[in-house]
Write a protein that holds these residues in place. Sequence first.
Motif, PDB file in Angstrom:
ATOM      1  N   SER A  66       0.818  -1.208   0.000  1.00  0.00           N
ATOM      2  CA  SER A  66       0.000   0.000   0.000  1.00  0.00           C
ATOM      3  C   SER A  66       0.859   1.268   0.000  1.00  0.00           C
ATOM      4  CB  SER A  66      -0.916   0.005   1.223  1.00  0.00           C
ATOM      5  OG  SER A  66      -1.579   1.238   1.355  1.00  0.00           O
ATOM      6  N   ALA A  67       1.876   1.307   0.848  1.00  0.00           N
ATOM      7  CA  ALA A  67       2.739   2.484   0.949  1.00  0.00           C
ATOM      8  C   ALA A  67       3.501   2.733  -0.348  1.00  0.00           C
ATOM      9  CB  ALA A  67       3.719   2.320   2.112  1.00  0.00           C
ATOM     10  N   VAL A  68       4.013   1.674  -0.951  1.00  0.00           N
ATOM     11  CA  VAL A  68       4.765   1.793  -2.201  1.00  0.00           C
ATOM     12  C   VAL A  68       3.846   2.269  -3.321  1.00  0.00           C
ATOM     13  CG1 VAL A  68       6.044   0.509  -3.960  1.00  0.00           C
ATOM     14  CG2 VAL A  68       6.529   0.138  -1.550  1.00  0.00           C
ATOM     15  N   ALA A  69       2.638   1.717  -3.399  1.00  0.00           N
ATOM     16  CA  ALA A  69       1.685   2.105  -4.451  1.00  0.00           C
ATOM     17  C   ALA A  69       1.277   3.566  -4.305  1.00  0.00           C
ATOM     18  CB  ALA A  69       0.460   1.202  -4.394  1.00  0.00           C
ATOM     19  N   ARG A  70       1.021   4.011  -3.063  1.00  0.00           N
ATOM     20  CA  ARG A  70       0.638   5.413  -2.847  1.00  0.00           C
ATOM     21  C   ARG A  70       1.789   6.364  -3.182  1.00  0.00           C
ATOM     22  NH1 ARG A  70       0.077   6.115   2.259  1.00  0.00           N
ATOM     23  NH2 ARG A  70       0.369   3.988   2.942  1.00  0.00           N
ATOM     24  N   LYS A  71       3.003   5.981  -2.853  1.00  0.00           N
ATOM     25  CA  LYS A  71       4.168   6.821  -3.151  1.00  0.00           C
ATOM     26  C   LYS A  71       4.366   6.952  -4.656  1.00  0.00           C
ATOM     27  CE  LYS A  71       8.271   8.762  -2.293  1.00  0.00           C
ATOM     28  NZ  LYS A  71       8.590   9.796  -1.356  1.00  0.00           N
ATOM     29  N   VAL A  78       7.755  17.637  -7.538  1.00  0.00           N
ATOM     30  CA  VAL A  78       7.022  18.796  -8.027  1.00  0.00           C
ATOM     31  C   VAL A  78       7.568  20.050  -7.353  1.00  0.00           C
ATOM     32  CG1 VAL A  78       4.754  19.887  -8.190  1.00  0.00           C
ATOM     33  CG2 VAL A  78       4.971  17.414  -8.450  1.00  0.00           C
ATOM     34  N   GLY A  79       7.965  21.015  -8.143  1.00  0.00           N
ATOM     35  CA  GLY A  79       8.518  22.259  -7.604  1.00  0.00           C
ATOM     36  C   GLY A  79       9.874  22.080  -6.963  1.00  0.00           C
ATOM     37  N   GLY A  80      10.578  21.003  -7.304  1.00  0.00           N
ATOM     38  CA  GLY A  80      11.905  20.753  -6.748  1.00  0.00           C
ATOM     39  C   GLY A  80      11.880  20.204  -5.333  1.00  0.00           C
ATOM     40  N   LYS A  81      10.702  19.901  -4.816  1.00  0.00           N
ATOM     41  CA  LYS A  81      10.587  19.383  -3.455  1.00  0.00           C
ATOM     42  C   LYS A  81      10.240  17.896  -3.503  1.00  0.00           C
ATOM     43  CE  LYS A  81       8.957  23.712  -1.511  1.00  0.00           C
ATOM     44  NZ  LYS A  81       7.873  24.378  -0.786  1.00  0.00           N
ATOM     45  N   PRO A  82      10.727  17.125  -2.545  1.00  0.00           N
ATOM     46  CA  PRO A  82      10.373  15.704  -2.524  1.00  0.00           C
ATOM     47  C   PRO A  82       8.901  15.515  -2.180  1.00  0.00           C
ATOM     48  CG  PRO A  82      11.620  16.287  -0.572  1.00  0.00           C
ATOM     49  CD  PRO A  82      11.634  17.489  -1.458  1.00  0.00           C
ATOM     50  N   THR A  83       8.322  14.445  -2.680  1.00  0.00           N
ATOM     51  CA  THR A  83       6.931  14.124  -2.393  1.00  0.00           C
ATOM     52  C   THR A  83       6.890  13.146  -1.234  1.00  0.00           C
ATOM     53  OG1 THR A  83       6.402  14.409  -4.713  1.00  0.00           O
ATOM     54  CG2 THR A  83       4.807  13.229  -3.391  1.00  0.00           C
ATOM     55  N   ASN A  84       6.234  13.544  -0.163  1.00  0.00           N
ATOM     56  CA  ASN A  84       6.140  12.701   1.020  1.00  0.00           C
ATOM     57  C   ASN A  84       4.725  12.153   1.160  1.00  0.00           C
ATOM     58  OD1 ASN A  84       8.811  13.215   1.853  1.00  0.00           O
ATOM     59  ND2 ASN A  84       8.177  15.173   2.708  1.00  0.00           N
ATOM     60  N   ILE A  85       4.621  10.922   1.611  1.00  0.00           N
ATOM     61  CA  ILE A  85       3.334  10.317   1.927  1.00  0.00           C
ATOM     62  C   ILE A  85       3.465   9.630   3.277  1.00  0.00           C
ATOM     63  CG2 ILE A  85       2.694   9.942  -0.478  1.00  0.00           C
ATOM     64  CD1 ILE A  85       3.246   6.823   0.788  1.00  0.00           C
ATOM     65  N   LYS A  86       2.339   9.395   3.932  1.00  0.00           N
ATOM     66  CA  LYS A  86       2.373   8.672   5.199  1.00  0.00           C
ATOM     67  C   LYS A  86       2.692   7.207   4.913  1.00  0.00           C
ATOM     68  CE  LYS A  86      -0.586  11.560   7.961  1.00  0.00           C
ATOM     69  NZ  LYS A  86      -1.648  11.603   8.952  1.00  0.00           N
ATOM     70  N   THR A  87       3.526   6.628   5.739  1.00  0.00           N
ATOM     71  CA  THR A  87       3.902   5.231   5.555  1.00  0.00           C
ATOM     72  C   THR A  87       2.738   4.312   5.893  1.00  0.00           C
ATOM     73  OG1 THR A  87       6.196   5.733   6.022  1.00  0.00           O
ATOM     74  CG2 THR A  87       5.546   3.443   6.234  1.00  0.00           C
ATOM     75  N   ILE A  88       2.082   4.566   7.004  1.00  0.00           N
ATOM     76  CA  ILE A  88       0.943   3.754   7.410  1.00  0.00           C
ATOM     77  C   ILE A  88      -0.261   4.664   7.558  1.00  0.00           C
ATOM     78  CG2 ILE A  88      -0.031   2.273   9.208  1.00  0.00           C
ATOM     79  CD1 ILE A  88       2.755   1.217   9.705  1.00  0.00           C
ATOM     80  N   VAL A  89      -1.343   4.335   6.854  1.00  0.00           N
ATOM     81  CA  VAL A  89      -2.570   5.133   6.905  1.00  0.00           C
ATOM     82  C   VAL A  89      -3.524   4.468   7.883  1.00  0.00           C
ATOM     83  CG1 VAL A  89      -4.520   5.984   5.573  1.00  0.00           C
ATOM     84  CG2 VAL A  89      -2.274   5.914   4.545  1.00  0.00           C
ATOM     85  N   ARG A  90      -3.991   5.237   8.814  1.00  0.00           N
ATOM     86  CA  ARG A  90      -4.959   4.729   9.786  1.00  0.00           C
ATOM     87  C   ARG A  90      -6.357   4.905   9.202  1.00  0.00           C
ATOM     88  NH1 ARG A  90      -1.373   2.180  12.659  1.00  0.00           N
ATOM     89  NH2 ARG A  90       0.131   3.479  13.693  1.00  0.00           N
ATOM     90  N   LYS A  91      -7.183   3.888   9.338  1.00  0.00           N
ATOM     91  CA  LYS A  91      -8.562   3.991   8.865  1.00  0.00           C
ATOM     92  C   LYS A  91      -9.360   4.863   9.824  1.00  0.00           C
ATOM     93  CE  LYS A  91      -8.811  -0.332   6.379  1.00  0.00           C
ATOM     94  NZ  LYS A  91      -9.572  -1.579   6.191  1.00  0.00           N
ATOM     95  N   LYS A  92     -10.218   5.712   9.265  1.00  0.00           N
ATOM     96  CA  LYS A  92     -11.053   6.573  10.086  1.00  0.00           C
ATOM     97  C   LYS A  92     -12.205   5.768  10.657  1.00  0.00           C
ATOM     98  CE  LYS A  92     -10.114  10.744   7.465  1.00  0.00           C
ATOM     99  NZ  LYS A  92     -10.690  11.812   6.649  1.00  0.00           N
ATOM    100  N   LYS A  93     -12.508   6.017  11.908  1.00  0.00           N
ATOM    101  CA  LYS A  93     -13.647   5.345  12.531  1.00  0.00           C
ATOM    102  C   LYS A  93     -14.905   6.125  12.173  1.00  0.00           C
ATOM    103  CE  LYS A  93     -11.144   3.396  16.418  1.00  0.00           C
ATOM    104  NZ  LYS A  93     -11.016   3.290  17.860  1.00  0.00           N
ATOM    105  N   SER A  94     -15.925   5.413  11.744  1.00  0.00           N
ATOM    106  CA  SER A  94     -17.151   6.100  11.345  1.00  0.00           C
ATOM    107  C   SER A  94     -18.219   6.036  12.404  1.00  0.00           C
ATOM    108  CB  SER A  94     -17.691   5.502  10.058  1.00  0.00           C
ATOM    109  OG  SER A  94     -17.780   4.118  10.149  1.00  0.00           O
TER     110      SER A  94
END
Length: 94
Positions: A66-71, A78-94
């Motif tokens: 999941s982390a690799v696919a999202r990255k 973009v704009g010379g800056k690295p693109t960061n994503i969260k490594t582990i995404v927590r599911k929101k409680k509904s």
Amino acid sequence: MAKPTGGLTAWFGKGSKGDWVDIGAKKKNGKYQSCGRKSATKSKRKYPKCVPRSKARSMTATQIKSAVARKRSKAQGVGGKPTNIKTIVRKKKS
């Protein structure tokens, strides 16, 4: 002269905060490759998703995938800056 022990030395060196690996590229023996790549234009490797080795060991195969696919789905540099994503995404409680 004393060797520095904090800052980037601790971050990229061995130890609890360091030793970064690319979780998107495993070797044939099951170990992770070191983080980064030599050249983005000449490299056959896709964009790396890097985490500390200790974090990589604690992640499940699904979390890694999941982390690799999202990255890799985001535009990189973009704009010379690295693109960061969260490594582990927590599911929101509904």
